[in-house]
Design a protein around this motif. Sequence first.
Motif, PDB file in Angstrom:
ATOM      1  N   SER A  17       0.833  -1.211   0.000  1.00  0.00           N
ATOM      2  CA  SER A  17       0.000   0.000   0.000  1.00  0.00           C
ATOM      3  C   SER A  17       0.865   1.258   0.000  1.00  0.00           C
ATOM      4  N   HIS A  18       1.831   1.295  -0.915  1.00  0.00           N
ATOM      5  CA  HIS A  18       2.751   2.424  -0.960  1.00  0.00           C
ATOM      6  C   HIS A  18       3.234   2.622  -2.393  1.00  0.00           C
ATOM      7  N   CYS A  19       3.461   3.882  -2.763  1.00  0.00           N
ATOM      8  CA  CYS A  19       3.976   4.197  -4.085  1.00  0.00           C
ATOM      9  C   CYS A  19       5.006   5.311  -3.970  1.00  0.00           C
ATOM     10  N   SER A  20       5.988   5.296  -4.865  1.00  0.00           N
ATOM     11  CA  SER A  20       7.030   6.315  -4.861  1.00  0.00           C
ATOM     12  C   SER A  20       6.606   7.588  -5.596  1.00  0.00           C
ATOM     13  N   PHE A  21       5.446   7.539  -6.264  1.00  0.00           N
ATOM     14  CA  PHE A  21       4.910   8.699  -6.965  1.00  0.00           C
ATOM     15  C   PHE A  21       3.684   9.245  -6.214  1.00  0.00           C
ATOM     16  N   ALA A  22       3.284  10.441  -6.574  1.00  0.00           N
ATOM     17  CA  ALA A  22       2.046  11.027  -6.046  1.00  0.00           C
ATOM     18  C   ALA A  22       1.274  11.602  -7.226  1.00  0.00           C
ATOM     19  N   CYS A  23       0.864  10.735  -8.131  1.00  0.00           N
ATOM     20  CA  CYS A  23       0.203  11.159  -9.371  1.00  0.00           C
ATOM     21  C   CYS A  23      -1.090  11.914  -9.071  1.00  0.00           C
ATOM     22  N   VAL A  24      -1.361  12.913  -9.875  1.00  0.00           N
ATOM     23  CA  VAL A  24      -2.495  13.793  -9.607  1.00  0.00           C
ATOM     24  C   VAL A  24      -3.832  13.062  -9.690  1.00  0.00           C
ATOM     25  N   TYR A  25      -3.906  11.937 -10.407  1.00  0.00           N
ATOM     26  CA  TYR A  25      -5.160  11.211 -10.537  1.00  0.00           C
ATOM     27  C   TYR A  25      -5.289  10.075  -9.522  1.00  0.00           C
ATOM     28  N   CYS A  26      -4.323   9.950  -8.632  1.00  0.00           N
ATOM     29  CA  CYS A  26      -4.343   8.853  -7.665  1.00  0.00           C
ATOM     30  C   CYS A  26      -4.118   9.339  -6.240  1.00  0.00           C
ATOM     31  N   SER A 125       6.756  14.144 -22.401  1.00  0.00           N
ATOM     32  CA  SER A 125       7.635  15.288 -22.151  1.00  0.00           C
ATOM     33  C   SER A 125       8.099  15.297 -20.703  1.00  0.00           C
ATOM     34  N   GLN A 126       9.270  15.872 -20.449  1.00  0.00           N
ATOM     35  CA  GLN A 126       9.799  15.918 -19.093  1.00  0.00           C
ATOM     36  C   GLN A 126       8.927  16.779 -18.182  1.00  0.00           C
ATOM     37  N   SER A 127       8.502  17.923 -18.679  1.00  0.00           N
ATOM     38  CA  SER A 127       7.684  18.816 -17.860  1.00  0.00           C
ATOM     39  C   SER A 127       6.327  18.187 -17.537  1.00  0.00           C
ATOM     40  N   GLY A 128       5.726  17.546 -18.535  1.00  0.00           N
ATOM     41  CA  GLY A 128       4.441  16.893 -18.317  1.00  0.00           C
ATOM     42  C   GLY A 128       4.553  15.733 -17.353  1.00  0.00           C
ATOM     43  N   PHE A 129       5.625  14.964 -17.480  1.00  0.00           N
ATOM     44  CA  PHE A 129       5.857  13.831 -16.589  1.00  0.00           C
ATOM     45  C   PHE A 129       6.001  14.300 -15.137  1.00  0.00           C
ATOM     46  N   GLU A 130       6.759  15.360 -14.919  1.00  0.00           N
ATOM     47  CA  GLU A 130       6.960  15.874 -13.564  1.00  0.00           C
ATOM     48  C   GLU A 130       5.651  16.403 -12.985  1.00  0.00           C
ATOM     49  N   ARG A 131       4.886  17.079 -13.804  1.00  0.00           N
ATOM     50  CA  ARG A 131       3.635  17.658 -13.323  1.00  0.00           C
ATOM     51  C   ARG A 131       2.631  16.577 -12.932  1.00  0.00           C
ATOM     52  N   LEU A 132       2.567  15.507 -13.707  1.00  0.00           N
ATOM     53  CA  LEU A 132       1.603  14.448 -13.433  1.00  0.00           C
ATOM     54  C   LEU A 132       2.032  13.549 -12.276  1.00  0.00           C
TER      55      LEU A 132
END
Length: 313
Positions: A17-26, A125-132
């Motif tokens: 129950s852990h992820c290294s990302f914090a995606c905006v849709y999750c 894109s790098q910017s899009g990847f970082e933002r998401l």
Amino acid sequence: MKENTRKFEVLRVSILSHCSFACVYCAPKNKPDQTNFFPKIHFLSPELLETKIKTLTSHIHLKEVHLTGGEPTLHKNLVELIQKLKELNIKEVAITSNGFFQDGLIQKMKQAGLTRMNFSLDSFSQSGFERLSDRKLPVTILLKRILEAKTSGLEVKVNCTILKGYNESEILDLLQWSGENGIPIRFLEFMKMGPLQEEHSDCFYSAEEIRNTILSRYNFQRYPTATDSTATYHITDEGYIFGLIANHTEPFCEGCNRLRMDSLGRIYGCLSDQTSFDLPSDPSKVPLVLQQAMETKKMQFTGSELSMKFIGG
């Protein structure tokens, strides 16, 4: 009344129950974590997985087990989990990953019995990847991992969740990259789950809008699709294969054959229902629990309060 012919054939297991990302849709950082569901990080042990799979396969035929998370490659016993599944004669063993893991893991997983990898690639894109993702990591690492998995001989798919105002302008580039590399890509509608269940409309980009975007550059036709598939597949004149997973606008719940398990070993019958069930040790009681889980299945996706971070896709 029409007889319910649905059955469980695919098990999706959230092994931590852990992820290294914090995606905006999750798991957006401006929203509270759901500690009422998972008060601390849990890792599914190989022993518990083995016990649960043995219990399930004594009552249903599982043709596939798909490991999710959280981010499953953070699990220190991941290779052992895969090995356990192959020892239990699970024919198809798949995993979904964000692609950021140590060198050599793909080969270790393949040798243990992995048959397919799905990668989340939401921006080229790098910017899009970082933002998401809310992470400052090189998107080139993810692209490298995707190609590495394909070169290793694994079946590979790419998943891309489309959000209006974030990455709808990248649909064509993502399709071209995946198509040129011979990798099917699946475009997903933003799903109202967990912390974003009530904040959905502003970012929603429908399957019809995705199709129209693709039609602006490519001609395509329907591609053979399994009846239990979550995606409807298409192929362009160039041979690029893409799928659309449209939980909201083109629901496919009637053919759903998926059972889910969390990192505590609890099972869920439907992604739109947060009701969980414990698999009893008494074999005679298992059919009733499976029936109860099946009865939670909906005919249309509605989402739930449980985040994808905890139950997977």
